[in-house]
Scaffold this motif. Structure first.
Motif, PDB file in Angstrom:
ATOM      1  N   ALA A 141       3.661   8.169  -5.333  1.00 24.14           N
ATOM      2  CA  ALA A 141       3.060   7.227  -6.283  1.00 24.14           C
ATOM      3  C   ALA A 141       4.073   6.217  -6.807  1.00 24.14           C
ATOM      4  N   GLU A 142       5.333   6.615  -6.902  1.00 21.37           N
ATOM      5  CA  GLU A 142       6.348   5.737  -7.488  1.00 21.37           C
ATOM      6  C   GLU A 142       6.668   4.558  -6.577  1.00 21.37           C
ATOM      7  N   ARG A 143       6.777   4.803  -5.258  1.00 18.55           N
ATOM      8  CA  ARG A 143       7.216   3.736  -4.358  1.00 18.55           C
ATOM      9  C   ARG A 143       6.071   3.004  -3.663  1.00 18.55           C
ATOM     10  N   LEU A 144       4.878   3.548  -3.709  1.00 24.23           N
ATOM     11  CA  LEU A 144       3.747   2.892  -3.042  1.00 24.23           C
ATOM     12  C   LEU A 144       3.536   1.452  -3.518  1.00 24.23           C
TER      13      LEU A 144
ATOM     14  N   ASP B 287      -3.974   7.599   2.675  1.00 21.46           N
ATOM     15  CA  ASP B 287      -3.392   8.672   1.869  1.00 21.46           C
ATOM     16  C   ASP B 287      -3.605  10.023   2.567  1.00 21.46           C
ATOM     17  N   ASP B 288      -2.492  10.670   2.888  1.00 22.10           N
ATOM     18  CA  ASP B 288      -2.542  11.964   3.572  1.00 22.10           C
ATOM     19  C   ASP B 288      -2.771  13.090   2.562  1.00 22.10           C
ATOM     20  N   HIS B 289      -3.850  12.955   1.785  1.00 21.54           N
ATOM     21  CA  HIS B 289      -4.291  13.947   0.794  1.00 21.54           C
ATOM     22  C   HIS B 289      -3.185  14.263  -0.227  1.00 21.54           C
ATOM     23  N   SER B 290      -2.746  13.209  -0.925  1.00 29.35           N
ATOM     24  CA  SER B 290      -1.717  13.390  -1.957  1.00 29.35           C
ATOM     25  C   SER B 290      -2.262  14.210  -3.112  1.00 29.35           C
ATOM     26  N   THR B 291      -1.362  14.939  -3.772  1.00 29.11           N
ATOM     27  CA  THR B 291      -1.738  15.762  -4.920  1.00 29.11           C
ATOM     28  C   THR B 291      -1.093  15.271  -6.208  1.00 29.11           C
ATOM     29  N   ASP B 292      -0.375  14.140  -6.134  1.00 28.81           N
ATOM     30  CA  ASP B 292       0.222  13.582  -7.348  1.00 28.81           C
ATOM     31  C   ASP B 292      -0.642  12.403  -7.818  1.00 28.81           C
ATOM     32  N   ALA B 293      -0.036  11.416  -8.418  1.00 27.77           N
ATOM     33  CA  ALA B 293      -0.780  10.272  -8.951  1.00 27.77           C
ATOM     34  C   ALA B 293      -1.067   9.204  -7.903  1.00 27.77           C
ATOM     35  N   THR B 294      -0.740   9.466  -6.660  1.00 24.83           N
ATOM     36  CA  THR B 294      -0.930   8.456  -5.611  1.00 24.83           C
ATOM     37  C   THR B 294      -2.356   7.925  -5.531  1.00 24.83           C
ATOM     38  N   PRO B 295      -3.406   8.780  -5.542  1.00 25.36           N
ATOM     39  CA  PRO B 295      -4.768   8.223  -5.456  1.00 25.36           C
ATOM     40  C   PRO B 295      -5.078   7.235  -6.578  1.00 25.36           C
TER      41      PRO B 295
END
Length: 548
Positions: free
Chosen positions: A16-19, A40-48
């Motif tokens: 999520a930080e570098r996206l 998104d390869d099913h991220s579990t952090d804030a990426t979505p």
């Protein structure tokens, strides 16, 4: 929406930080007719959530989320490829960036003539220093169009899928997709693309910015940097076998030697540099995985390697692991073996015995290193710290052992210096080498690091002391190897904090790092860095020319 010219797929997993940085670099492209797919390869952090916020800012962005994590790069790329709408495709990792005109430059190459893909230069950016370099610069130094990979098999070394823009029709015509369920998928995909393409264009313009974090914690490192895992070795070998099968099935067996050479020079070499830091159990497992495949490689591929790399390979194949570790420490740094053994014909071999097998005699023959005949300034020696003791303040006492397998130094004591240059001025510490036995010398060196001359504006950086030998008005300077592990220590020197530590990677030198403190850190050093920027230097040169 109108059909875009190019689809750029940004793959991401828990980043999520570098996206936002990666996506911003695509949005800045000078060619506006693009589609951006965040896969998104099913991220579990804030990426979505970050991805949704980015999509809300730009209608060109489309979101794709895999129902479960694939554990690699192939699946998110392939799923994005299925929904992409443009006739040309590019791929970007979430921790990297595209230069502003990457799409425009590669698309122009496609529009000049009908080609299957276009590729350009990759700039590597070290995140700790900001230093920039070009990946495989000799392969992308000039603009050219090739009618097949056979025109320049060296390109097999440039196996990055992200440095290229592919024609969608080319990928569909050959049903070319990223192989799923394996790592190092770029190597297989790119080898297939090279072989299947009728023509492709290379441009010297930078088209990809590869951010490199060299000191990443192994547990959180990228897949390619998790070299401590034996599964990493297994995956590399597995992909090579898949490439071999493809070359045979596609009628490109003429590339086999070049592909084998690439494996030895790149893939094996990456692991060879880590061998000194592995234990015997790991090394045995490494050989179990690697040696069967090494037996299948073209003998001519080995002969193209530097002698020092051939030595490491053979020692691993012979399961002489301790010696392989010693040899690996000299890779790329002109370090001599501790000992050589000569046969009846005067041929010199690595180690304490003449090899018994023909392959070992061929590979461990170091006669061509000219240990006994090289001009003294380029002669090969081996300098090792055998004991290190912290002294008072910022001083350290060293026991240095020098190996001279070519017997270049006459019997007797010899003058030498320890050199250290944290700034423009150099610290020179003279010492005396005393003979221990023929070809081996030893010295005690007291190194007072507080005496190292530092710039007035401060110095932040890393240095490694070197040894300079004197002989008949000539000198020889070589690296100084340190124990692979010892407790790091920190001392205060004028306006700096100094850390002495193991290098932690090949060749394993004594490593010193200065960090400014106090007013030097807050004012003098930052000001000096600003004045040292290229733009400021150019302005100063311009003003000087005006005054003249």
């Amino acid at each position: 929406m109108s059909t875009p010219d190019v689809t750029v797929t940004v793959i991401v997993h828990n980043d999520a930080e570098r996206l936002p940085r990666a996506v911003a670099s695509v949005r800045r492209q000078t060619h506006p007719g693009i589609e951006i797919v965040i896969s998104d390869d099913h991220s579990t952090d804030a990426t979505p959530a970050v991805a949704r916020a980015l999509a809300a800012q730009d209608p060109r962005i489309r979101l794709l989320r895999l129902p479960e994590n694939s554990g690699g790069c192939s699946a998110p790329r392939n799923r994005a490829l299925e929904i992409s709408r443009a006739p040309y495709l590019m791929f970007l990792d979430s921790d990297d960036e595209l230069p502003d005109n990457a799409v425009e430059s590669l698309l122009a190459a496609h529009r000049e003539r009908e080609i299957d893909f276009a590729m350009g230069a990759v700039r590597r950016i070290r995140e700790d220093t900001g230093r920039r370099s070009t990946w495989m610069p000799h392969l992308v130094s000039e603009r050219r169009t090739l009618d097949g990979i056979e025109a320049d098999p060296r390109l097999l070394f440039e196996h990055l899928a992200t440095s290229k823009m592919y024609a969608r029709a080319f990928l569909d015509r050959h049903t070319l997709r990223f192989p799923e369920g394996i790592h190092y998928e770029d190597q297989l995909f790119t080898a297939q693309a090279y072989c299947l393409a009728k023509s492709f264009t290379i441009i010297p313009d930078p088209v990809y910015l590869w951010h490199v974090a060299p000191r990443t914690d192994p547990a959180s490192a990228s897949i390619s940097n998790q070299r401590h895992k034996l599964s990493n070795v297994r995956d590399r070998v597995h992909v090579q076998r898949l490439i071999d099968d493809f070359l045979a099935a596609a009628g490109h067996e003429s590339l086999r030697e070049d592909k084998d050479y690439k494996f030895l020079k790149h893939d094996f070499r990456i692991h060879a540099g880590d061998l000194p830091y592995r234990d015997e159990t790991w090394l045995a497992s490494f050989a179990d995985l690697m040696n069967p495949y090494l037996e299948t490689l073209a003998p001519s591929a080995y002969t193209r390697l530097p002698r020092t790399e051939r030595v490491v390979l053979q020692l691993v194949r012979d399961r002489r692991f301790a010696e392989a570790q010693l040899a690996a420490r000299g890779l790329g740094h002109a370090v001599a073996p501790r000992q050589v053994t000569t046969d009846e014909q005067g041929r010199a071999y690595w180690g304490d015995r003449v090899p018994t097998s023909s392959p070992a005699r061929r590979e461990l023959d170091v006669t061509d290193l000219d240990l006994d005949t090289r001009p003294f300034p380029s002669a090969l020696f081996r300098h090792e710290i055998t004991n290190l003791t912290q002294g008072p303040g910022a001083s350290v006492d060293l026991v240095v052992r020098t190996y001279d397998p070519g017997l270049r130094l006459p019997v007797g004591p010899h003058h030498a210096d320890l050199l250290l240059s944290p700034g423009r001025r150099r610290l020179t510490v003279p010492f005396r080498l005393t003979p221990v036995r023929p070809g081996v010398y030893e010295a005690h060196v007291h190194l007072d690091l507080a005496a190292a001359p530092l710039p007035r504006h401060g110095f932040e950086g890393t240095r490694h002391p070197v040894v300079r030998l004197h002989h008949r008005s000539q000198t020889n300077t070589a690296v100084l190897l340190a124990p692979l592990s010892f407790p790091s220590c920190t001392a205060q020197v004028p306006h700096h904090r100094l850390t002495l530590e193991p290098e932690g990677r090949t060749p394993g030198r004594l490593q010193l790092h200065w960090h400014p403190t106090g007013p030097t850190a807050k004012l003098l050093h930052p000001t000096a860095r600003k004045l040292a920027r290229p733009r400021v230097r150019r302005a100063v040169r311009f003003l000087r020319s005006v005054w003249r």
